[in-house]
Design an enzyme around this catalytic site. Structure first.
Site, mmCIF file in Angstrom:
data_model
loop_
_atom_site.group_PDB
_atom_site.id
_atom_site.type_symbol
_atom_site.label_atom_id
_atom_site.label_comp_id
_atom_site.label_asym_id
_atom_site.label_seq_id
_atom_site.Cartn_x
_atom_site.Cartn_y
_atom_site.Cartn_z
ATOM 1 C CB THR A 165 -28.296 -21.123 23.882
ATOM 2 O OG1 THR A 165 -27.827 -19.777 23.935
ATOM 3 C CG2 THR A 165 -29.647 -21.158 23.216
ATOM 4 C CG ASN A 166 -24.246 -19.683 27.736
ATOM 5 O OD1 ASN A 166 -24.049 -19.572 26.536
ATOM 6 N ND2 ASN A 166 -24.216 -18.656 28.568
ATOM 7 C CG ASP A 167 -26.820 -23.812 32.060
ATOM 8 O OD1 ASP A 167 -25.876 -24.572 32.347
ATOM 9 O OD2 ASP A 167 -27.071 -22.784 32.706
ATOM 10 C CE1 TYR B 97 -34.420 -11.280 24.975
ATOM 11 C CE2 TYR B 97 -36.810 -11.263 24.848
ATOM 12 C CZ TYR B 97 -35.641 -11.617 25.509
ATOM 13 O OH TYR B 97 -35.690 -12.308 26.682
ATOM 14 C CG HIS C 284 -16.694 -17.003 35.501
ATOM 15 N ND1 HIS C 284 -15.658 -16.141 35.786
ATOM 16 C CD2 HIS C 284 -17.794 -16.493 36.106
ATOM 17 C CE1 HIS C 284 -16.118 -15.173 36.551
ATOM 18 N NE2 HIS C 284 -17.400 -15.364 36.769
ATOM 19 C CE LYS D 28 -8.589 -13.521 -14.584
ATOM 20 N NZ LYS D 28 -7.627 -14.616 -14.466
ATOM 21 C CB SER E 165 -35.015 -15.804 28.375
ATOM 22 O OG SER E 165 -33.727 -15.446 27.943
ATOM 23 N NE ARG F 131 -29.497 -15.945 35.841
ATOM 24 C CZ ARG F 131 -28.432 -16.487 35.252
ATOM 25 N NH1 ARG F 131 -28.586 -17.271 34.198
ATOM 26 N NH2 ARG F 131 -27.226 -16.256 35.700
ATOM 27 N NE ARG G 257 -8.610 -7.722 -7.613
ATOM 28 C CZ ARG G 257 -7.554 -8.507 -7.560
ATOM 29 N NH1 ARG G 257 -7.647 -9.761 -7.904
ATOM 30 N NH2 ARG G 257 -6.385 -8.034 -7.177
ATOM 31 N N GLY H 224 -5.485 -18.942 -7.891
ATOM 32 C CA GLY H 224 -4.222 -19.689 -7.901
ATOM 33 C C GLY H 224 -4.377 -21.184 -8.165
ATOM 34 C CG MET I 122 -7.764 -24.084 -12.616
ATOM 35 S SD MET I 122 -9.353 -23.937 -13.385
ATOM 36 C CE MET I 122 -9.881 -22.349 -12.914
ATOM 37 N NE ARG J 208 -24.926 -14.955 33.306
ATOM 38 C CZ ARG J 208 -24.601 -14.752 32.029
ATOM 39 N NH1 ARG J 208 -24.220 -13.567 31.624
ATOM 40 N NH2 ARG J 208 -24.648 -15.744 31.153
ATOM 41 N NE ARG K 257 -4.244 -12.642 -17.630
ATOM 42 C CZ ARG K 257 -3.341 -12.069 -16.840
ATOM 43 N NH1 ARG K 257 -3.153 -12.511 -15.632
ATOM 44 N NH2 ARG K 257 -2.647 -11.043 -17.260
HETATM 45 C C1 PEP Z 1 -27.337 -19.775 29.804
HETATM 46 O O1 PEP Z 1 -27.284 -20.853 30.392
HETATM 47 O O2 PEP Z 1 -27.342 -19.676 28.580
HETATM 48 C C2 PEP Z 1 -27.395 -18.521 30.576
HETATM 49 C C3 PEP Z 1 -27.588 -17.358 29.976
HETATM 50 O O3 PEP Z 1 -27.174 -18.608 31.912
HETATM 51 P P1 PEP Z 1 -25.723 -18.728 32.551
HETATM 52 O O4 PEP Z 1 -24.712 -18.554 31.479
HETATM 53 O O5 PEP Z 1 -25.657 -17.669 33.577
HETATM 54 O O6 PEP Z 1 -25.781 -20.114 33.106
HETATM 55 MG MG MG Z 2 -27.748 -20.875 32.505
#
Ligand code: PEP
Ligand code: MG
Length: 947
Positions: free
Chosen positions: A839-841, A924, A469, A33, A836, A683, A346, A111, A113, A577, A102
């Site tokens: 990353t979910n699995d 990517y 899902h 300030k 690829s 896939r 500000r 908030g 001080m 998919r 101040r």
């Molecule tokens: C995953 O596992 O990240 C993936 C893209 O495949 P799915 O969600 O269809 O299992």
């Molecule tokens: Mg998967």
């Protein structure tokens, strides 16, 4: 030796800069300030005169619990200068100077001080001010505020003690609001507040202005070590040794008559971003009157009529400030007897729309670079532009009315309003036949709910997490969705839900905010932004693409999703998919037919294969074949072939595959057409086969009921179906017969798919479309799996291209979604041409957390209790899952330097995970079409951050 300088006038910013070495140093020395007020003074903006006591003084004070030597004298000297500049005298009965005191640390600690206003008021100066302003009500209102503020902040009196007295007086006078108190009432209140001080502290409220100032400054220093300030610093990682500065500044008053006023304004419209002054003002009023909304304010332009000269100056200053900071400013000003003072400037808070427009406009105006514009917009703001929204006011109002129904995981952003239905068929039907906006509410969703999800405006589930899902599909289709709202209990018999003590029946209206994870009873008003028309956003994102190293691709199964993704800037499809297409109404019976007959047929095929292999090798059961053996074997082979040819099961199996082939071919053709020139990763089948069949529980009940009722019609078929379902049943289906394992056990499905893909790509090529298919084999864990499956598929690809007489670019690769695949990526890259990350699995299997159940059971608690910093299904876990990814990229590229690497799990649309993908060297990220724009921005921001 020169004396240590503890105090800087606002006009001494150059000295401060010289001492501190940099602007960051000035902010450290004078606080944010103080530095800002000094900066405004430097560029010639009229700021009420004042000075700053440094953070170094604060630190010295903490050591000795007193002002360091020389500091107070310096403050008094500075005060003299301030008096001169203000043309008033501190403590003077005729023309008193009042000041504010101040806090102001290097980093804003809102908030946390203390602040004391109106310092310098006492019985004498109050009289002088009445004479000056002719506004005795204002004077006594200010005086009683000083006593209360000083009493609580400086003297440590419990604020309640003052509030009780205030309540008593109001009751006595029969009024509800402070503003209804008369001058006499306020004088009485002032006297009573003084009594509070005397009673609690045993001494009188200090009448000596300098004493007031000294104690107030000490109180501000002390507040640096208040519990709330310490807690705040811990949370925000602000070091304890920074200290706070103290700003002592002349008070100016906008309520000295009709030639005075006050206002707040933004230099651009904070809602739309339009370049025009936006704000409110009041004549003859104090700043807090504008903020508190006690009186009706007027739009800022009116000031041009009321006080034209001050308004002109104001416009000039506002422009100057914006030009100086190169940012939209939020300013506060006061006009005291026609003289304009700026009290604050500000960077202004703004809506998503305004953030994008302002960033774009400022590039066009030559204020900032494209890089800077990209840094100023957040991925969340980009995301907001694509989804219908509720206003904050509408949600607040609904909450006040007690209409908050439930909260859950914010799975897919956007706002939805619709009528509740509890199953996919009903949801679809009410939408299709009745034209209703529907919200599908389920405990969780499965692939055969997709038609209902597509028909729905929004989805709410009581179970499941960020990669369940429901979440994945909803995001992909841009349907607002809340999952894991565990307080929701659904009664399918009564077709109603209860939550938070509220009842919602089928057909009732609810509203979902997928971005915040909140569900409301009834309809909230919606606003829908039109993405295509947002030229500023489109331009900003194209600048982002020029900066990014990462490309953004999209997860899309259907041509219409691919077209949307492309229009949002996707440079490829990172995941189609294929199994989703199997769920379409007219196809599912054929898929089921194929599954029903797969096991038996495959057995025959395997048999035949073994016999043929023996014949070819000239050996059987460890012995060389005699001529007689050979003859017998040939007869066996012929018999097996005949059996297959005559088998009803095998006919049905191959018939179903033959039916599905052209269907898939046309699906893929549409994708190649939509993505002309860009790669399309398709896939091969991934889920366990039982997902395409009715649930075992349902079939068991159905068969048992039929048996009990003696119904025979259709029973045999149902029993056969149940047999297959039971034979496919697995305790851990996610770790069971799926992905590449299906490709080994039932190879014909993948073979059919590859043929369909290459036929489609060939047809497209013949039509002049540039098709770039990339075949992705899911769930590899061991290179041998790939060695077994991939060559046969490559063979089919080559065969189709030869048949069609065309050639085009293609790749065969795999998903890395099992930790073992990441760890042995070097071996896998010898076969796979691209990786690829699923990353979910990969997250599921690295943590050992079920992606469908973890949030419901413990993950939300884990995050709340700090066991995990964030939900790893939403934000990539860099230390664990990320380490595996890095290893996979490095080892893979060591073997195959041009290995293409991407991510197609849900993390592909999350800014922090995108940054990580940039760091490990992905080519990517792939995410749902609706997240493509935000991902493009996040990819550019990652590149800028790690230049
Ligand atoms: C995953 O596992 O990240 C993936 C893209 O495949 P799915 O969600 O269809 O299992
Ligand atoms: Mg998967």
């Amino acid at each position: 030796m020169t004396e240590k300088k503890w105090v800087y006038l606002f006009s001494e910013v150059e000295q401060a800069e010289k001492y501190a070495g940099s602007w960051d140093g000035v902010r450290g020395l004078l606080g944010g300030k103080g530095a800002n007020l000094a900066e405004m003074s430097r560029i010639g903006v009229p700021v009420p005169p004042g000075f700053t006591i440094t953070t170094e003084a604060c630190n010295a004070y903490q050591d000795i619990h007193d002002f360091p030597e020389g500091m107070w004298d310096q403050a008094l000297t500075a005060l003299k200068v301030v008096e001169e500049r203000a043309g008033k005298k501190f403590g003077d009965a005729q023309n008193p100077l009042l000041v504010s005191c101040r806090s102001g640390a290097k980093f804003s600690m809102p908030g946390m001080m203390d602040t004391v206003l109106n310092i310098g008021m006492n019985d004498e100066t109050a009289k002088g001010m009445v004479a000056l302003t002719g506004n005795d009500r204002f004077v006594y209102d200010s005086y009683r505020r000083l006593i209360q503020m000083f009493g609580s902040v400086v003297l440590g009196i419990d604020d309640e003690a003052f509030e009780e007295v205030l309540d008593e007086v109001k009751k006595e006078k029969g009024v509800k609001m402070d503003t209804e108190l008369t001058t006499a009432d306020l004088q009485e209140l002032t006297a009573k507040f003084k009594q509070v001080v005397k009673k609690v502290k045993g001494f009188d409220f200090p009448q000596e202005p300098l004493k007031q100032l000294e104690l107030a400054a000490k109180a501000v220093f002390d507040s640096w070590n208040s519990k709330r300030a310490i807690d705040y610093r811990r949370r925000e990682n602000i070091p304890d040794d920074l200290g706070t500065a103290v700003n002592i500044q002349t008070m100016v008053f906008g309520n000295m008559g009709d030639d005075s006023g006050t206002g707040v304004a933004f230099t651009r419209d904070p809602q739309t971003g339009e370049k025009k002054m936006f704000g409110d003002y009041l004549i003859n009023a104090q700043g807090e009157d504008v903020v508190a909304g006690i009186r009706n304010t007027s739009p800022i332009a009116g000031l041009g009529k009321d006080l034209p000269e001050a308004y002109e100056t104001f416009l000039e200053i506002a422009e100057k400030l914006e030009n100086h900071y190169h940012e939209m400013q939020d300013v506060e000003f006061t006009i005291e007897r026609k003289k304009l003072w700026m009290l604050q400037t500000r960077n202004g808070k703004r809506s998503a729309q305004a953030a994008i427009k302002i960033a774009y406009d400022m590039v066009m105006e030559g204020f900032i670079s494209k890089e800077e514009a990209i840094k100023r917009v957040t991925p969340e703001q980009v995301d907001l532009m694509l989804h219908p929204q509720f206003s904050v006011a509408a949600k607040d109002a609904a909450k006040k009315e007690g209409r908050l129904l439930a909260t859950g995981v914010n799975a897919s952003p956007g706002a939805a309003v619709g009528q509740v239905y509890f199953d996919a068929d009903k949801a679809e039907q009410m939408h299709r036949d009745e034209g209703q906006d529907v919200i599908m509410v389920r405990p969780f969703t499965k692939p055969d709910d997709v038609h209902g999800m597509l028909a729905a405006k929004g989805i709410l589930t009581s179970e499941g997490g960020a990669t369940s899902h429901a979440a994945v599909v909803a995001r992909q289709f841009g349907v607002p969705c809340i999952v894991g709202a565990s307080m929701v209990s659904i009664d399918m018999n009564k077709r109603q839900l209860t939550s938070n003590g509220k009842l919602v029946k089928e057909g009732d209206w609810i509203s979902l905010d997928g971005a915040s994870g909140e569900a409301f009873i009834g309809k909230l008003d919606l606003t829908t932004p039109d993405v295509e028309k947002q030229t500023e956003l489109m331009a900003l994102l194209s600048w982002a693409d020029d900066i990014s190293r990462l490309q953004v691709w999209a997860n899309a199964d259907y041509p219409k999703d691919a077209r949307r993704a492309r229009s949002y800037g996707a440079k490829g499809i990172g995941l189609c998919r294929t199994e989703h297409m199997f769920f379409e109404e007219e196809r599912l019976p054929y898929v089921q037919e194929m599954i029903m007959n797969s096991e038996k047929t495959q057995k025959m095929l395997n048999n035949l294969g073994a016999l043929e292999a023996a014949l070819k090798a000239g050996r059987r059961e460890g012995r060389a074949l005699t001529e007689a053996d050979r003859k017998a074997l040939e007869a066996e082979i012929a018999a097996e072939k005949k059996q297959i040819a005559e088998s009803k099961g095998a006919k049905a199996y191959f018939g179903a595959l033959d039916y599905l082939l052209p269907q898939q071919r046309s699906d893929f053709y549409g994708l190649f057409e939509a993505m002309d020139g860009y790669p399309v990763i398709i896939r091969l089948i991934d889920p366990p086969l039982h997902e395409f069949l009715p649930s075992m529980e349902d079939m068991l009940t159905e068969v048992a009921t039929m048996r009990a009722l003696g119904q025979t019609e259709g029973l045999a078929e149902k029993e056969a179906l149940l047999d297959v379902i039971m034979s496919l049943h697995e305790s851990n289906p996610m770790m069971g017969l799926r992905g590449i394992r299906l490709g080994i056990v039932y190879p014909d499905i993948m073979k059919m798919q590859v043929r369909a893909i290459f036929e489609a790509a060939s047809d497209a090529t013949l039509k002049g479309i540039v098709a770039k298919p990339e075949i992705m084999i899911p769930l590899t864990g061991h290179v041998n799996e790939l060695k077994l499956v991939q060559p046969t598929l490559v063979q089919i690809a080559k065969q189709v291209m030869a048949e069609k007489g065309v050639e085009f670019e293609y790749k065969f690769g795999t998903m890395i979604e099992i930790p073992r695949a990441a760890v042995t990526a070097g071996e896998i890259a010898e076969v796979a041409e691209f990786f690829s990350f699923g990353t979910n699995d990969l997250t599921q299997m690295t943590f050992g957390y079920s992606r469908d159940d973890a949030e419901r059971n413990f993950l939300v608690t884990y995050v709340e209790q700090g066991v995990l910093p964030l939900n790893p299904f939403q934000v990539l876990d860099r230390d664990g899952v990320g380490k595996l990814m890095k290893m996979a990229v490095d080892d893979g590229r060591a073997v195959r330097p041009n290995l293409e690497v991407g991510i197609c799990g849900e993390h592909g649309g999350d800014p922090s995970s995108i940054e990580f993908c940039h760091l490990v060297g992905n080519n990517y990220v792939s995410c749902s079409p609706f997240r493509v724009p935000l991902a493009r921005l996040a990819a550019a921001q990652a590149a800028l951050r790690h230049r």
